[in-house]
Scaffold this motif. Structure first.
Motif, mmCIF file in Angstrom:
data_model
loop_
_atom_site.group_PDB
_atom_site.id
_atom_site.type_symbol
_atom_site.label_atom_id
_atom_site.label_comp_id
_atom_site.label_asym_id
_atom_site.label_seq_id
_atom_site.Cartn_x
_atom_site.Cartn_y
_atom_site.Cartn_z
ATOM 1 N N GLN A 146 0.828 -1.205 0.000
ATOM 2 C CA GLN A 146 0.000 0.000 0.000
ATOM 3 C C GLN A 146 0.865 1.259 0.000
ATOM 4 N N LEU A 147 1.952 1.247 0.748
ATOM 5 C CA LEU A 147 2.862 2.392 0.780
ATOM 6 C C LEU A 147 3.400 2.688 -0.614
ATOM 7 N N LEU A 148 3.866 1.669 -1.310
ATOM 8 C CA LEU A 148 4.429 1.867 -2.644
ATOM 9 C C LEU A 148 3.372 2.366 -3.626
ATOM 10 N N LYS A 149 2.160 1.849 -3.541
ATOM 11 C CA LYS A 149 1.068 2.311 -4.408
ATOM 12 C C LYS A 149 0.710 3.767 -4.108
ATOM 13 N N PHE A 150 0.661 4.118 -2.835
ATOM 14 C CA PHE A 150 0.379 5.489 -2.413
ATOM 15 C C PHE A 150 1.430 6.450 -2.974
ATOM 16 N N LEU A 151 2.703 6.080 -2.857
ATOM 17 C CA LEU A 151 3.785 6.934 -3.349
ATOM 18 C C LEU A 151 3.781 7.019 -4.876
ATOM 19 N N ALA A 152 3.515 5.916 -5.556
ATOM 20 C CA ALA A 152 3.458 5.934 -7.024
ATOM 21 C C ALA A 152 2.367 6.889 -7.500
ATOM 22 N N LYS A 153 1.228 6.837 -6.863
ATOM 23 C CA LYS A 153 0.121 7.727 -7.243
ATOM 24 C C LYS A 153 0.485 9.187 -6.973
ATOM 25 N N VAL B 296 4.053 8.244 -11.036
ATOM 26 C CA VAL B 296 4.969 7.323 -11.717
ATOM 27 C C VAL B 296 4.366 5.915 -11.674
ATOM 28 N N PRO B 297 4.778 5.044 -12.592
ATOM 29 C CA PRO B 297 4.344 3.646 -12.515
ATOM 30 C C PRO B 297 4.881 2.995 -11.233
ATOM 31 N N LEU B 298 4.149 2.033 -10.744
ATOM 32 C CA LEU B 298 4.527 1.345 -9.507
ATOM 33 C C LEU B 298 5.941 0.765 -9.567
ATOM 34 N N LYS B 299 6.368 0.296 -10.732
ATOM 35 C CA LYS B 299 7.710 -0.302 -10.847
ATOM 36 C C LYS B 299 8.828 0.714 -10.625
ATOM 37 N N GLN B 300 8.517 2.004 -10.631
ATOM 38 C CA GLN B 300 9.527 3.043 -10.406
ATOM 39 C C GLN B 300 9.633 3.456 -8.941
ATOM 40 N N VAL B 301 8.882 2.796 -8.084
ATOM 41 C CA VAL B 301 8.936 3.048 -6.639
ATOM 42 C C VAL B 301 9.497 1.791 -5.983
ATOM 43 N N VAL B 302 10.658 1.936 -5.347
ATOM 44 C CA VAL B 302 11.386 0.774 -4.845
ATOM 45 C C VAL B 302 11.643 0.919 -3.346
#
Length: 99
Positions: free
Chosen positions: A51-58, A62-68
């Motif tokens: 959920q954290l990664l999805k929140f930050l991507a939104k 950026v696409p989810l794959k760009q949040v690591v």
């Protein structure tokens, strides 16, 4: 160190303090040199990390794959790297101004 910086590859690096199991997902302010983010997911089976990664991507558009998630998969203290965003890190602080 600030709660964010740019690394040598111009990726945005965020230092976060994450609180899972909250009523809603939002950034709530600074906490000991990190930005505190509350998540409405439980810390079970990686759901809060997802959920954290999805929140930050939104938020950073950026696409989810760009949040690591670089560090802290099992911790409240996390280091997250965001690749190729045109958004400033202060975009996360808009939650604070809305209240």
């Amino acid at each position: 160190m600030n709660w964010y910086c740019l690394d040598s590859n111009s990726h945005l690096v965020l230092k976060l303090h994450v609180q899972p199991g909250a009523r809603r997902t939002e950034a709530v302010g600074l906490h000991g040199g990190e930005l505190k983010i509350k998540l409405d997911s439980p810390p079970v089976d990686g759901k809060a990390n997802d959920q954290l990664l999805k929140f930050l991507a939104k938020r950073f558009a950026v696409p989810l794959k760009q949040v690591v998630l670089k560090r802290g998969a099992q911790s409240r203290h996390k280091i997250v790297e965001i690749h190729h965003t045109a958004c400033a890190p202060e975009i996360l602080l808009t939650d604070l101004r809305a209240h």
